[in-house]
Scaffold this active site. Structure first.
Site, PDB file in Angstrom:
ATOM      1  N   SER A   1      25.986  -5.772  10.026  1.00 30.02           N
ATOM      2  CA  SER A   1      24.688  -5.118  10.166  1.00 30.02           C
ATOM      3  C   SER A   1      23.664  -5.830   9.298  1.00 30.02           C
ATOM      4  CB  SER A   1      24.789  -3.650   9.730  1.00 30.02           C
ATOM      5  OG  SER A   1      23.511  -3.084   9.534  1.00 30.02           O
TER       6      SER A   1
ATOM      7  N   TYR B   1      27.370   2.761   2.945  1.00 29.74           N
ATOM      8  CA  TYR B   1      27.515   2.076   4.231  1.00 29.74           C
ATOM      9  C   TYR B   1      27.047   0.631   4.128  1.00 29.74           C
ATOM     10  CZ  TYR B   1      26.684   0.715   9.063  1.00 29.74           C
ATOM     11  OH  TYR B   1      26.677   0.036  10.249  1.00 29.74           O
TER      12      TYR B   1
END
Length: 278
Positions: free
Chosen positions: A152, A177
């Site tokens: 990501s 995350y």
């Protein structure tokens, strides 16, 4: 990239691919596209029921049943990751593609697995680290295997909390995350050591409408768009640079720490410690 364009680029008819987190979203669409290119696809899900359901939907979408193999493992239990790897090693002496796609949002409160790891760090990074190590032999045996780590762009906002990697003292779900994605991106080069015959890259598939979208809070593209970016990097006629990070189909800059060899070594040591005796 359309399915039609993908199908004209190459064929994967003699190749075997393991796609983790293939029960939905980008993982399921990646499995569908890989099967469409002729690959044998090992379809991983958290449970047998989810894997069987994913395969049924793939067949309904046009995949041949004899191309698909259900595999189940709950990545919140490292012992199940190890069993999964052992099954693959036993039945597939050569593995051409490993797509580390399985991922979850970090929960609102810090949650540790039974292995003692922050849950998103384990599911999003440690499971991939363990799979890459345990599948080194079949990946090397394939001769020109590829590992695609679905990461990501949030990794660029992250920092590694070396002294408290589980963030038990100061927890933020976004920070947890993002750290898991940074770790996955940073560990990519270590998954394909020199002389292994493996090429490993990380990829930002773009913002897609998957279970992770609420973390970003924006509108996303269909999961098939992200899967097309993943599968493009699986094609043998698409050149890749080992250890690099791609945004869609293009090389992209990473967080500075990703390129620091000292930090890479530190992360590899930490990951080995955290996976323990799985």
């Amino acid at each position: 990239m359309s399915d039609a364009v993908l199908s004209t680029l190459s064929t994967l008819s003699a190749r075997t691919a393991l796609v983790t987190g293939a029960s939905s979203g980008i993982g399921w669409e990646s499995a569908r596209l890989l099967a469409g290119l002729g690959a044998t696809v090992l379809v991983h899900a958290r449970s047998t029921a989810e894997a069987e359901d994913a395969v049924e939907r793939l067949v309904a979408a046009g995949a041949r049943r004899d191309q698909l193999v259900e595999l189940a493992a709950d990545f919140t239990r490292l012992s199940e990751v190890a069993v999964l790897a052992g099954t693959v090693v036993k039945h597939y002496p050569a593995l051409d593609l490993l797509v580390n796609n399985a991922a979850m949002m970090a929960p609102e409160r810090c949650t540790l697995t039974d292995d003692g790891n922050e849950v998103s760090l384990q599911v999003n990074f440690l499971a991939a680290h363990l799979l890459a190590k345990m599948l080194r032999a079949p990946l090397s045996a394939a001769g020109d295997a590829r590992i695609i780590n679905v990461s990501s762009s949030l990794h660029r906002t992250a920092s590694m909390n070396w002294t408290d990697p589980h963030r038990t003292k100061k927890y933020s779900r976004v920070a947890a995350y993002a750290q898991s994605q940074l770790a996955l991106t940073m560990a990519t080069a270590d998954m394909a050591p020199a002389g292994s015959g493996i090429t490993a890259v990380s990829l930002n598939p773009g913002l897609c409408d998957t279970a992770l979208l609420p973390l970003y809070g924006r509108v996303g593209a269909p999961p098939a768009a992200g899967a097309a970016a993943v599968v493009r990097l699986c094609l043998p006629d698409v050149p890749l640079l080992n250890g690099e990070y791609y945004d869609g189909g293009e090389l992209a800059p990473t967080a500075a720490i990703v390129q620091e060899e000292r930090s890479q070594r530190r992360l590899a040591k930490l990951a080995d410690q955290l996976v323990g005796q799985a």
